[in-house]
Design a protein around this motif. Structure first.
Motif: not given
Length: 107
Positions: A20-45
């Motif tokens: 739906v959002e279009g976040w392909t593996p290629e797109h995710d590979d561009q987020h290599n500065n910790g963006e995804m785990p930081r976002a996950a952590g903030l949702y968990a907090i």
């Protein structure tokens, strides 16, 4: 072994992010500065805070400091849903790390 509802929900959210959002593996590979785990952590907090203080509702939680993307991508709803999002983001990051560890000719 049968998956639990929680496991299915995280996998379904990961699939939704891709389809739906279009976040392909290629797109995710561009987020290599910790963006995804930081976002996950903030949702968990946010989920933890809401569980303790807001009866589990997070939709009124403001964009937290450290949110790695544009404010419109902060979409809290409730503690459980936010944890599902966090789990899917963590899965996306693990997948990204696994791809990054592959030899160049295996990618």
């Amino acid at each position: 072994m049968e998956l639990t509802k929680a496991e299915c929900d995280v996998l379904d959210e990961r699939r939704r992010q891709q389809e739906v959002e279009g976040w392909t593996p290629e797109h995710d590979d561009q987020h290599n500065n910790g963006e995804m785990p930081r976002a996950a952590g903030l949702y968990a907090i946010s989920a933890g805070f809401a569980t303790k203080y807001l009866d589990g509702e997070t939709e009124t939680c403001p964009v937290p400091d450290g949110w790695p993307w544009a404010p419109q991508w902060w979409k809290p709803t409730n503690a459980r849903r936010d944890l599902v999002k966090a789990g899917a983001l963590i899965l996306a990051e693990i997948e990204r790390l696994d791809r990054a560890a592959l030899p160049p000719n295996a990618k």
